[in-house]
Design an enzyme around this catalytic site. Structure first.
Site, PDB file in Angstrom:
ATOM      1  CE1 TYR A   1       5.773  28.710   9.820  1.00  0.00           C
ATOM      2  CE2 TYR A   1       3.743  29.076   9.064  1.00  0.00           C
ATOM      3  CZ  TYR A   1       4.820  29.477   9.912  1.00  0.00           C
ATOM      4  OH  TYR A   1       4.848  29.641  11.234  1.00  0.00           O
TER       5      TYR A   1
ATOM      6  CB  ILE B   1       5.190  32.825  20.516  1.00  0.00           C
ATOM      7  CG1 ILE B   1       4.801  33.780  19.643  1.00  0.00           C
ATOM      8  CG2 ILE B   1       4.570  32.123  20.784  1.00  0.00           C
ATOM      9  CD1 ILE B   1       4.349  32.895  18.533  1.00  0.00           C
TER      10      ILE B   1
ATOM     11  CE  LYS C   1       5.412  25.990  12.223  1.00  0.00           C
ATOM     12  NZ  LYS C   1       5.644  25.342  13.667  1.00  0.00           N
TER      13      LYS C   1
ATOM     14  CB  SER D   1      13.187  35.981  21.016  1.00  0.00           C
ATOM     15  OG  SER D   1      12.911  35.259  19.891  1.00  0.00           O
TER      16      SER D   1
ATOM     17  CB  SER E   1       0.905  28.121  11.568  1.00  0.00           C
ATOM     18  OG  SER E   1       0.535  29.272  10.686  1.00  0.00           O
TER      19      SER E   1
END
Length: 278
Positions: free
Chosen positions: A160, A15, A164, A13, A147
């Protein structure tokens, strides 16, 4: 890239799906991996339709896997090589986001998010890099979905953002050590996918469960197209998003500009931009 083999994790699903379809249009052979078999089968059908005869069903391999099961990574790599007898690009796309207040986050959430967004990526990438070194003289391509938060932190996603940042550091170091290897870090801003449904919260086992349906975000299809362009051109770092996200990403590369922006933007303003409400 026609005829090359690209392995995409998190391909069921969002990207990952959009990237697979974009690559299929150009005759790129694919390995689609995720936990959800039914969705993978749907993406396989969409890829074959988008290829318009450039690919046969055998050219789009479904490889169901749980990226957190590190002990099975080597067997999955063998499955890819047994089927295609080669691998050109690994795209580490599987992962989850987060919405949580910094002071409320349970340390177990920090550990679980890092296991998924960092350590599983590093483990699989190391196996593939070893294959590149042994079979291709060190030539190959490692790609990861990072991100903008990975170099320009945003509020209420501390774990998060940290994950990243860590992933970016791992991959940048890899590029410094293996000069023949291509490494691409793709850093999207807010994208119109269902990622908030599965996003971590501050508590163990919690999920945000929100939709992005009414938010102004870059479409997954456009993101997938730009992602494919970044891979095809072997870009070191690329990001995408609607205004003002790209401008903020450029500013985020400078410590001084980041400090200046911080003086004019409250955490509420940043959250409105992030959630497509500004």
């Amino acid at each position: 890239m026609r005829g090359q083999v690209v392995w995409i994790t998190g391909a069921s699903s969002g990207i990952g799906r959009a990237l697979a379809i974009s690559l299929a249009r150009h005759g790129v052979r694919l390995v689609l991996s995720a936990r959800r078999l039914e969705q993978l089968e749907q993406v396989q059908a969409e890829c074959l339709a988008a290829a318009r005869g450039l690919l046969a069903q055998k050219d789009v391999l479904i490889l169901q896997m749980d990226i957190l099961q590190l002990e099975k990574h080597q067997a999955h790599l063998y499955s890819v090589l047994n089927h295609f007898e080669r691998l050109d690009v690994l795209v580490n796309n599987a992962g989850r986001s987060q919405r949580a207040n910094w002071v409320d986050i349970d340390i177990q959430v920090d550990r679980e998010l890092f296991e998924l967004d960092v350590f599983s990526v590093v483990h699989l990438s190391r196996l593939v890099v070893r294959y590149f070194l042994e079979q291709n003289g060190g030539r190959g391509h490692i790609v990861a979905t990072s991100s903008i938060a990975g170099f320009s932190p945003v509020p209420f996603s501390a774990t998060y953002c940290a994950a990243k940042h860590a992933l970016n550091a791992y991959l940048t170091t890899l590029k410094l050590e293996q000069r023949k290897l291509d490494v691409t870090i793709f850093a999207p801003g807010p994208i119109a996918t269902d990622f908030l449904m599965e996003a971590f919260t501050a508590t163990k086992g919690g999920k945000v469960g929100d939709s992005t349906a009414n938010q102004k975000r870059l479409t997954a299809e456009r993101c997938g197209e730009l992602f494919a362009v970044a891979i095809a051109n072997k870009m070191d770092l690329s990001w995408c998003g609607l205004f003002p996200v790209n401008a903020m990403a450029y500013c985020g590369r400078s410590v001084t500009l980041t400090k200046i922006l911080a003086q004019f933007m409250t955490e509420k303003t940043l959250m409105k931009i992030r959630d497509g409400k500004l």
